[in-house]
Design a protein around this motif. Structure first.
Motif, PDB file in Angstrom:
ATOM      1  N   TRP A 424     -22.816 114.165  25.882  1.00 23.35           N
ATOM      2  CA  TRP A 424     -22.788 115.096  24.751  1.00 23.35           C
ATOM      3  C   TRP A 424     -21.375 115.482  24.354  1.00 23.35           C
ATOM      4  O   TRP A 424     -21.155 116.038  23.272  1.00 23.35           O
ATOM      5  CB  TRP A 424     -23.607 116.348  25.085  1.00 23.35           C
ATOM      6  N   HIS A 429     -20.950 110.856  19.996  1.00 22.57           N
ATOM      7  CA  HIS A 429     -22.325 111.356  20.092  1.00 22.57           C
ATOM      8  C   HIS A 429     -22.803 111.775  18.703  1.00 22.57           C
ATOM      9  O   HIS A 429     -22.106 112.491  17.979  1.00 22.57           O
ATOM     10  CB  HIS A 429     -22.395 112.539  21.053  1.00 22.57           C
ATOM     11  N   TRP A 433     -21.940 117.682  19.014  1.00 25.59           N
ATOM     12  CA  TRP A 433     -22.294 118.958  19.647  1.00 25.59           C
ATOM     13  C   TRP A 433     -21.078 119.821  19.951  1.00 25.59           C
ATOM     14  O   TRP A 433     -21.125 121.047  19.867  1.00 25.59           O
ATOM     15  CB  TRP A 433     -23.083 118.651  20.912  1.00 25.59           C
ATOM     16  N   ASN A 455     -28.205 121.764  26.262  1.00 22.50           N
ATOM     17  CA  ASN A 455     -28.406 120.816  25.162  1.00 22.50           C
ATOM     18  C   ASN A 455     -29.672 121.085  24.340  1.00 22.50           C
ATOM     19  O   ASN A 455     -30.427 122.018  24.598  1.00 22.50           O
ATOM     20  CB  ASN A 455     -28.378 119.379  25.678  1.00 22.50           C
TER      21      ASN A 455
END
Length: 506
Positions: A424, A429, A433, A455
């Motif tokens: 992440w 990704h 994030w 997550n």
């Protein structure tokens, strides 16, 4: 709207820990030698559960920023901070750092008409950009609006009508809020191409994905755009001609060229207050107490919106009542056993509106920014596989302090012993994030920063994010991990150093 499933997550974790192999066995040895932080027993599952059930209850109505519901939640957090023993660190000896949020919306009196049909805003026509516009021009149908289509059609000065098509690098169904992200990207890509070709405005007819997500896109667009009402922080949007999404069943009616189109959009702008809740615990060392470990989270969520399965309150239990109550637990532990450095606790307002509270506090910190030695931020800390978690900011280009990362890994070995899923944190990704929580404004300003998370999950940004779905045992371990990391930072002989040449990229 589904992120990685638990089974998929377990599979990638086995591949994900390789970037952390750079942290040597000495880290584990240090963890074994380190004393358990003295306030660990003050972090209790029953306290976290009690606080979270209150904060994410229906009575809080989803804590939407810029509403009385956010104010109610913020006042509750401030009162809990007082009861925990935090000293006020906000304005004028209070727990409150007030700031103004500016909101811009399209006026309800705005109109969109094509031929002899007036389209109802937000139910039949979703406006893609919040900006005033006056367009009176004929329509021209351009198919998918590709370069090949535009080679045969002149759109200059006209309202270009096109079928929405899958954009390049479109997010897939495993990405959170998939239909919304897909549709917004497709509208941006096709709208930009047609406007660059000279169109006066663009009407896009939804494809199957955008049709499914039409209500979601429309509700977000109707709410307008938000920013901090402060020229040192705000990022004013650039005005541009309108890009409008309509339903799929309008395709046949819009194919005919030369229909008169009239688009009159007006905006109105207003401000209202939001607030950061700020408390502190002074350090015990006469010199180091002038430096601060900042524990960070946000207390707002999405409020009351369109119902899903009959539920219209988007409670935000994991996002982000989980970290809000974790900070209260850490505060109780810290008050009982202060560290050498001081601890600063900031519950940021209006994170869901674009990291507004953290952007404001990073620009106007209650203590000098250079005295903040680390930011430990949490967002969504109570779901998914019980033995996996993430810290973001552990690998380049996001890592800005290897020393701080080492402390976090040491703290994990002392507490939760999570398998750390570092996928992440990768710039590749699809969720991006790292860029979506309150550590970011501080990292951009060169403060060592980490982001603790368990997550995304399928209940993200839906009314299903309820207190009953939280794994409270896991949340307890996450809270202990965050606390222990802060404890190591607060008592280290040297503050965590910034990595040389750090430059945040995306």
């Amino acid at each position: 709207m589904q992120p990685l499933s638990r089974s998929s997550l377990r599979a990638v974790v086995l591949l994900a820990t390789a970037p952390l192999a750079l942290l040597p066995a000495t880290v584990r040895a240090q963890a074994a030698r380190a004393a358990t932080p003295p306030g660990m027993s003050a972090i209790r599952t029953q306290d976290l559960k009690r606080d979270l059930y209150y904060m994410a209850s229906d009575a809080m109505r989803g804590r939407e920023a810029g509403t009385l519901d956010e104010m109610r939640a913020s006042m509750w957090v401030a009162d809990q901070a007082r009861k925990a023993g935090l000293q006020p660190a906000g304005d004028d000896g209070t727990y409150f750092q007030w700031w103004s949020m500016r909101r811009v919306q399209i006026l309800p009196a705005s109109t969109v008409t094509v031929g002899n049909r007036s389209l109802a805003l937000w139910t039949e026509a979703a406006i893609g950009n919040t900006a005033p516009a006056t367009v009176d021009a004929p329509t021209v149908f351009v198919g998918a609006g590709t370069d090949a289509d535009l080679a045969h059609v002149d759109v200059k000065g006209k309202v270009a009508v096109a079928q929405l098509v899958t954009p390049p690098n479109a997010p897939g169904p495993n990405v959170s809020l998939w239909e919304w992200r897909y549709t917004r990207l497709a509208m941006a890509v096709q709208g930009r191409r047609l406007l660059q070709a000279g169109a006066a405005a663009v009407i896009l007819v939804a494809d199957s994905v955008a049709e499914t997500g039409f209500e979601f896109v429309s509700v977000y667009a109707e709410r307008g755009v938000y920013d901090v009402d402060d020229p040192s922080v705000a990022k004013p949007p650039a005005p541009r001609p309108p890009v409008i999404l309509v339903h799929r069943n309008m395709l046949d009616a819009l194919r005919a060229d030369g229909q008169p189109a009239s688009i009159h959009l007006q905006t109105y702008s207003y401000t209202y207050p939001s607030v950061n809740i700020v408390g502190k615990v002074p350090g015990t060392d006469a010199t180091l107490r002038n430096e601060y470990v900042l524990f960070s989270g946000h207390q707002d969520h999405d409020g009351v919106r369109f119902p899903v399965a009959g539920d219209s309150i988007w409670n935000g239990a994991d996002d982000n009542a989980s970290t809000s109550v974790a900070l209260l637990a850490i505060a109780r532990a810290w008050v009982a056993h202060p560290g050498k450095r001081s601890a600063l606790f900031v519950w940021h307002g209006a994170e869901e509106r674009g990291l507004l509270g953290s952007r404001y506090h990073a620009a106007h910190p209650v203590v000098p920014l250079h005295d903040i030695v680390a930011v430990l931020n949490g967002d969504m800390m109570g779901r998914n596989n019980p033995d996996t978690a993430s810290i973001l900011g552990v690998q380049p280009p996001h890592r800005n302090s290897t020393a701080l990362v080492n402390m976090a890994i040491q703290a994990d070995n002392m507490t939760g012993k999570f398998v750390i899923d570092s996928t992440w944190d990768r710039p590749t990704h699809p969720e991006g994030w790292y860029f979506r929580s309150d550590h970011l404004p501080y990292a951009r300003l060169g403060v060592p920063a980490l982001f603790f998370s368990t997550n995304l999950h399928p209940d993200y940004h839906t009314p299903r994010d309820e207190p009953s779905r939280i794994d409270y045992a896991k949340l307890t371990r996450m809270t202990q991990w965050m606390y222990a990391t802060g404890w190591l930072v607060a008592n280290a002989a040297q503050r965590p150093a910034l990595d040389p040449g750090f430059k945040l990229e995306r």
